[in-house]
Design a protein around this motif. Structure first.
Motif, short mmCIF file in Angstrom:
data_model
loop_
_atom_site.label_atom_id
_atom_site.label_comp_id
_atom_site.label_asym_id
_atom_site.label_seq_id
_atom_site.Cartn_x
_atom_site.Cartn_y
_atom_site.Cartn_z
N SER A 1 0.88 -1.18 0.01
CA SER A 1 0.06 -0.08 0.02
C SER A 1 0.90 1.27 -0.02
O SER A 1 0.44 2.31 -0.68
N ASP A 2 1.92 1.14 0.75
CA ASP A 2 2.86 2.34 0.71
C ASP A 2 3.37 2.71 -0.74
O ASP A 2 3.38 3.88 -1.23
N ARG B 1 -1.99 10.31 5.60
CA ARG B 1 -2.99 9.51 6.13
C ARG B 1 -4.08 9.42 5.41
O ARG B 1 -4.79 8.28 5.21
N GLU C 1 -3.46 7.45 2.33
CA GLU C 1 -3.32 6.08 2.68
C GLU C 1 -4.95 5.54 2.75
O GLU C 1 -5.03 4.37 2.58
N LYS C 2 -5.83 6.30 3.37
CA LYS C 2 -7.06 5.80 3.53
C LYS C 2 -7.69 5.71 2.29
O LYS C 2 -8.57 4.68 2.10
N ILE D 1 -6.50 2.36 0.80
CA ILE D 1 -7.01 1.13 1.56
C ILE D 1 -8.49 0.99 1.17
O ILE D 1 -8.75 -0.31 0.91
N THR E 1 0.61 -3.29 4.33
CA THR E 1 0.27 -2.15 4.73
C THR E 1 1.15 -1.27 5.49
O THR E 1 2.13 -1.86 5.83
N VAL F 1 -1.43 2.07 9.35
CA VAL F 1 -2.88 1.92 8.85
C VAL F 1 -3.81 1.71 9.91
O VAL F 1 -4.83 2.02 9.76
N ASN G 1 -9.95 2.17 8.20
CA ASN G 1 -9.04 1.53 7.33
C ASN G 1 -9.07 -0.38 7.68
O ASN G 1 -9.22 -1.00 6.84
#
Length: 176
Positions: A32-33, A57, A60-61, A64, A77, A81, A87
């Motif tokens: 995910s990163d 963040r 990232e959300k 996800i 992840t 996370v 998430n």
């Protein structure tokens, strides 16, 4: 088939274990990163520096939300996370959550190899930062379906333990 989602603090081995586990299972691997970095055209460190942690963040959300709709993938992840219950709810809906753990000493050794961790840029305070963040996130990581300590264990040993759990829990049938 459910996703296998790896959570844990930075430096616990999520990417390494994830790649090897996906290969062993013949499933796609997603970090995910790395996906956030690719979509934003910059490293996570650069995202933190230019836009701040809250911006990261949110990215990232968003990622996800998309990855949680995958099927049959192994997803590694980012360490934070777990800070968003949204998430975790999304990931759990279509995935089995595996937490990788390691000691502060192991994490410091593993993360010192590259200077890419935005939360660990203060070299002299790294141990205190890791200890504080791990303490804050400990209970969140404990909500995983399965947890395994990566300290002193080879990637192959960790994968074998994950495979055993997945078989015993009914997520795998006679593979690997």
């Amino acid at each position: 088939m459910k996703n296998i989602v790896l959570i844990g603090f930075m430096g616990t081995g999520k990417t390494t274990i994830g790649r090897l586990l996906a290969s062993r299972l013949g499933r796609p691997f997603v970090d995910s990163d790395k996906k956030v970095e690719h979509e934003n055209g910059m490293t996570i460190r650069e995202i933190f520096e230019r836009h701040g942690e809250a911006y990261f963040r949110q990215k990232e959300k968003d990622m996800i939300a998309r990855l949680s709709r995958y099927n049959n993938a192994v997803i590694a992840t980012g360490g934070g996370v777990v800070l968003s219950s949204e998430n975790m709810r999304r990931l759990k809906k279509n995935g089995v959550i595996i937490a990788l753990t390691a000691s502060v000493e192991t994490i410091l050794e593993r993360t010192s190899r590259r200077n890419t961790r935005p939360l660990l840029l203060d070299f002299f305070a790294r141990e205190q930062i890791v200890d504080k963040l791990m303490s804050e996130r400990y209970e969140l990581y404990q909500k995983a379906d399965f947890s395994i300590d990566t300290n002193g264990n080879s990637p192959q040993h960790v994968i074998n333990e994950i495979m055993l759990f997945l078989r015993q829990a009914g997520y795998l049938r006679g593979r690997g």
